[in-house]
Design an enzyme around this catalytic site. Structure first.
Site, PDB file in Angstrom:
ATOM      1  N   CYS A  16       0.665  -0.887  -0.071  1.00  0.00           N
ATOM      2  CA  CYS A  16      -0.192   0.272  -0.123  1.00  0.00           C
ATOM      3  C   CYS A  16       1.016   1.423  -0.291  1.00  0.00           C
ATOM      4  O   CYS A  16       0.304   2.349  -0.353  1.00  0.00           O
ATOM      5  CB  CYS A  16      -1.282   0.139   1.521  1.00  0.00           C
ATOM      6  SG  CYS A  16      -3.020  -1.501   1.059  1.00  0.00           S
ATOM      7  N   ASP A  48     -14.589   6.018   2.099  1.00  0.00           N
ATOM      8  CA  ASP A  48     -14.826   4.995   3.263  1.00  0.00           C
ATOM      9  C   ASP A  48     -13.831   4.385   2.337  1.00  0.00           C
ATOM     10  O   ASP A  48     -13.796   4.141   1.224  1.00  0.00           O
ATOM     11  CB  ASP A  48     -15.898   4.778   3.739  1.00  0.00           C
ATOM     12  CG  ASP A  48     -17.259   6.079   4.300  1.00  0.00           C
ATOM     13  OD1 ASP A  48     -16.168   5.170   5.801  1.00  0.00           O
ATOM     14  OD2 ASP A  48     -17.131   6.435   4.640  1.00  0.00           O
ATOM     15  N   ASP A  49     -14.116   2.803   2.990  1.00  0.00           N
ATOM     16  CA  ASP A  49     -12.620   1.663   3.103  1.00  0.00           C
ATOM     17  C   ASP A  49     -13.906   0.659   1.753  1.00  0.00           C
ATOM     18  O   ASP A  49     -13.553   0.055   1.474  1.00  0.00           O
ATOM     19  CB  ASP A  49     -12.549   0.572   3.742  1.00  0.00           C
ATOM     20  CG  ASP A  49     -11.643   1.382   4.783  1.00  0.00           C
ATOM     21  OD1 ASP A  49     -11.062   1.469   4.476  1.00  0.00           O
ATOM     22  OD2 ASP A  49     -12.544   1.872   6.515  1.00  0.00           O
TER      23      ASP A  49
END
Length: 331
Positions: A16, A48-49
């Site tokens: 990431c 948001d995820d």
């Protein structure tokens, strides 16, 4: 295969940490809107995820995708890490993953297909551990290896964990130690293997999400490429609150502080810190290295929860923003 380089040598960045920086990404998508309807519960607005759409009374579908370049040299471990990281987006929303499909970019003339099989095997095994079938996917011939998943999950629309639902007065809980970015960078540059980092990255956030929901939490996110500081700032900004972070209370993986001392800081980590610095206040005794550790770009990190979750460390608390912009105080 004896003439092959290490797998991480084929990637310009790892995990990431290779995400597009938060500030650049927000500028790129500013003004873009998806299709809207009353049934879109969570969309693009607050980072948001996963997206959430109500499809029936008491039922929402969650949708997400995540993929990245090799973070470790073991193909199997990389596949497992990438799968756990993709599934984490669903857990971070308070949901349950129900199906996943593979996303693969592979330099077919450079790396053997048997190696790709091991990557996929790692992802399949994590899916089995999560009770989430991994069925098919999409592959392209790519000069740089990439792997991840698109995941569909389900959740109770009235019990979603969201970025915009944090409230002043709540404690902050973190469910995994930080520092995998530093250890992954050291691994990429030296070949040293850190079993603790691999174990952390392949651990599912399923139990942590269930515990957060059982404790009545309403707001959470997972800590990935933007680091603890970056993801905390996004939650604070979306919720209109500020945070006080106790640096000494943040759990850190063994070896990460030494990796920091020895200079194994990724470019993504430095960009994370640069992005949040205008909204950051460091107390007496907090060094630049302390801030870099808190900004460390994580891969498959833990959940950051607004609320106390039994069994996990409290690392700070939320306070009113007092009418100004959200900010973070590190002490």
């Amino acid at each position: 295969m004896s003439d092959l380089k290490r797998l991480t040598d084929y990637a310009h960045g790892g995990g990431c940490a290779c995400k597009i920086p938060a500030g650049e990404l927000e500028e790129a998508v500013a003004g873009l809107v998806g299709q809207t309807s009353p049934d879109v519960l969570v969309g693009l607005d607050d980072g948001d995820d996963a997206a959430a759409v109500r499809i029936a009374d008491g039922l929402a579908v969650l949708s997400t995708a995540d993929f990245f370049t090799p973070v470790v040299d073991s193909p199997y471990d990389w596949g497992a890490i990438a799968a756990a990281n993709a599934l984490s987006d669903v857990y971070a929303m308070g949901g349950r993953p129900v199906v996943a499909i593979n996303l693969v970019g592979w330099p077919r003339g450079v790396l053997p297909m048997e190696m790709m099989t091991e990557v996929l095997r790692g992802g399949l095994d994590i899916g089995a551990r999560a009770g989430c079938p991994v069925i098919g996917g999409h592959t392209i011939d790519d000069p740089e290896p990439k792997y991840g998943m698109a995941v569909t999950g389900v959740a109770d629309p009235d019990r979603l964990l969201r970025n915009d639902s944090a409230a002043a007065g709540l404690p902050l809980t973190l469910t995994k130690p930080i520092g995998v970015g530093l250890l992954n960078n050291r691994h990429k540059r030296t070949g040293e293997v850190f079993a603790g980092a691999i174990a952390s990255m392949t651990a599912l956030n399923r139990e942590a999400a269930a515990a957060a929901l059982a404790a009545g939490a309403r707001a959470a996110t997972d800590v990935t490429g933007f680091g603890l500081l970056g993801h905390l700032y996004k939650m604070c900004r979306a919720s209109g609150v500020s945070a006080v972070l106790d640096a000494a209370a943040v759990p850190v993986l063994e070896g990460a502080r030494e990796a920091l001392r020895d200079g194994f800081v990724s470019g993504g980590t430095q960009r994370n810190l640069d992005w949040v610095r205008p909204r950051l206040s460091a107390g007496a005794g907090i060094s630049e290295d302390d801030l870099l550790l808190l900004a460390d770009a994580q891969t498959s990190g833990g959940l950051l929860v607004a609320g106390e979750v039994p069994g996990y460390p409290v690392i700070g608390h939320l306070v009113p923003a007092d009418g100004g912009p959200a900010g973070i105080t590190v002490r």
